[in-house]
Design an enzyme around this catalytic site. Structure first.
Site, PDB file in Angstrom:
ATOM      1  N   ASP A   1       0.725  -1.237   0.051  1.00  0.00           N
ATOM      2  CA  ASP A   1       0.102  -0.034   0.002  1.00  0.00           C
ATOM      3  C   ASP A   1       0.902   1.279  -0.120  1.00  0.00           C
ATOM      4  OD1 ASP A   1      -2.589   1.514   0.254  1.00  0.00           O
ATOM      5  OD2 ASP A   1      -1.546   2.158   2.315  1.00  0.00           O
TER       6      ASP A   1
ATOM      7  N   TYR B   1       3.331  10.115   0.962  1.00  0.00           N
ATOM      8  CA  TYR B   1       4.313   9.619   1.713  1.00  0.00           C
ATOM      9  C   TYR B   1       5.811  10.175   1.142  1.00  0.00           C
ATOM     10  CZ  TYR B   1       0.741   6.415   3.452  1.00  0.00           C
ATOM     11  OH  TYR B   1      -0.358   5.714   3.622  1.00  0.00           O
TER      12      TYR B   1
ATOM     13  N   LYS C   1      -3.020   6.189  -3.365  1.00  0.00           N
ATOM     14  CA  LYS C   1      -4.164   6.954  -3.166  1.00  0.00           C
ATOM     15  C   LYS C   1      -4.207   8.146  -3.898  1.00  0.00           C
ATOM     16  CE  LYS C   1      -3.427   5.190   1.575  1.00  0.00           C
ATOM     17  NZ  LYS C   1      -2.199   4.541   1.558  1.00  0.00           N
TER      18      LYS C   1
ATOM     19  N   GLY D   1      -2.015   0.906  10.504  1.00  0.00           N
ATOM     20  CA  GLY D   1      -1.625   1.261  11.814  1.00  0.00           C
ATOM     21  C   GLY D   1      -1.948   0.425  12.922  1.00  0.00           C
TER      22      GLY D   1
ATOM     23  N   SER E   1       0.575   3.545  16.062  1.00  0.00           N
ATOM     24  CA  SER E   1       1.652   4.265  15.680  1.00  0.00           C
ATOM     25  C   SER E   1       2.834   3.893  16.721  1.00  0.00           C
ATOM     26  CB  SER E   1       1.441   5.869  16.012  1.00  0.00           C
ATOM     27  OG  SER E   1       0.507   6.376  15.397  1.00  0.00           O
ATOM     28  N   GLY E   2       2.874   2.533  16.995  1.00  0.00           N
ATOM     29  CA  GLY E   2       3.850   1.808  17.675  1.00  0.00           C
ATOM     30  C   GLY E   2       3.790   1.963  19.098  1.00  0.00           C
TER      31      GLY E   2
ATOM     32  N   LEU F   1       1.441   0.534  20.942  1.00  0.00           N
ATOM     33  CA  LEU F   1       1.000  -0.912  21.495  1.00  0.00           C
ATOM     34  C   LEU F   1       2.318  -1.655  21.610  1.00  0.00           C
ATOM     35  CD1 LEU F   1      -1.240  -2.908  21.987  1.00  0.00           C
ATOM     36  CD2 LEU F   1      -1.067  -3.877  19.785  1.00  0.00           C
TER      37      LEU F   1
END
Length: 334
Positions: A46, A51, A77, A235, A239-240, A242
């Site tokens: 993706d 980006y 996108k 995600g 965003s990290g 977890l």
């Protein structure tokens, strides 16, 4: 064609980090990461022009050049055009993600959801990705986190422009599927209720995760499942947050969220399972979810994601999370 029939596996690759998200990633490291994903068997990638102002797509095009095109699925996108002229990167107004791509290319980015911009964006992406086919196109970020109070008027311009253009391209067989790529639930709700262009599914980032899922669960997941559409979860590690990172939703973690993560981790540790396994397997347990696409900027992360997907997680772990009120009572569990 249903989104789930297009996606070639439960684990995909989110390329935002390849756009130099948060740091300047050396060319060789970016390339090695894509190669590691390919060697692992990942066949869904993706992308987005946003980006790194085209950088992620350029890197992906280089890395996949020479691979058989029928052997993988690409999504990208529309909604933002990357121009040849350059701008002061620090002066960009990118809503809540202002500094995320400050290490990307300095090319000027213009928000435009009209039909002509949508077609031009796809042409530009095809060139950067070095391919003649984009399988899935997401309309990027038509939501409040980027456009604040203006988001409904931006959505409306996408409804008149991008949605109709993509609906037509799909019906003509130019692309296989389209939908929204967003970090918020509301635009998906809105599009599902519209008469007119019919999306095939959605890329929902950060809203159907172990740490944050109640709103999506109530507002969009049942309708998506009922209509036979699919969701790609972006995600999945929030965003990290977890998995021990400092950020939740691209900003430093707040104390209440830190406490929630600590409670989940205590239960995971007791059962001897990784937080990555908990995060990925939770997201994939919902019948509407076709794939998860964690981002990676280091080759070693790919093996970790695959291991997390294969990890045996005991039913008691999920029962304990439910009993502790750490997951929504209505959430399907693995």
């Amino acid at each position: 064609m249903a989104l789930k029939d297009i996606l070639p596996g439960r684990l995909g690759f989110g390329t935002a980090p390849l756009g130099n998200m948060f740091r300047d990633i050396p060319e060789a490291e970016a390339r090695a990461t894509v190669d590691a994903a390919w060697n692992d068997g990942i066949r869904y990638f993706d992308n987005a022009p946003f980006y790194g102002a085209g950088l992620a797509e350029l890197r992906m095009g280089e890395a996949l050049a020479g691979r058989p095109r029928e052997g993988y699925v690409i999504s990208t996108k529309v909604g933002r055009l990357v121009l040849d002229e350059v701008e002061d990167v620090s002066a960009r107004d990118l809503g809540e993600k202002g500094d995320v791509f400050k290490h990307g290319r300095p090319n000027r980015i213009v928000n435009d959801y009209s039909e002509s911009a949508t077609l031009r964006s796809i042409e530009d992406s095809l060139k950067r990705l070095k391919t003649d086919l984009i399988d899935i196109v997401w309309v990027h970020d038509v939501a409040q986190d980027f456009y604040g109070d203006e988001w409904l008027s931006v959505f409306e311009s996408a409804r008149k422009g991008a949605f109709k253009a993509l609906d037509r391209l799909r019906d003509e067989g130019v692309i296989k599927a389209w939908g929204l790529g967003v970090n918020k639930v509301e635009p998906i709700e809105l599009l599902l209720d519209l008469e007119g262009p019919k999306p095939d599914g959605f890329l929902l980032a950060g809203r159907y995760t172990l740490l944050d899922h109640s709103r999506a669960l109530q507002r969009v997941m049942p309708k998506v499942a009922e209509k036979g559409l699919g969701i790609v979860v972006g995600g999945p590690y929030s965003s990290g947050a977890l998995v021990g990172g400092p950020n939740f939703e691209y900003a430093p973690i707040r104390p209440a969220m830190r406490e929630k993560i600590a409670r989940i981790k205590a239960i995971a540790d007791r059962h001897g399972i990784s937080m990555k396994a908990a995060g990925l397997q939770f997201a994939l347990a919902h019948p509407a979810v076709g794939a998860v696409i964690p981002g990676a900027s280091q080759p070693g992360r790919i093996a970790e994601d695959r291991a997390a997907l294969m990890e045996k997680v005991p039913a008691d772990f999920w029962r304990e999370l439910r009993a502790a009120g750490l997951v929504d009572p209505m959430a399907p569990l693995p």
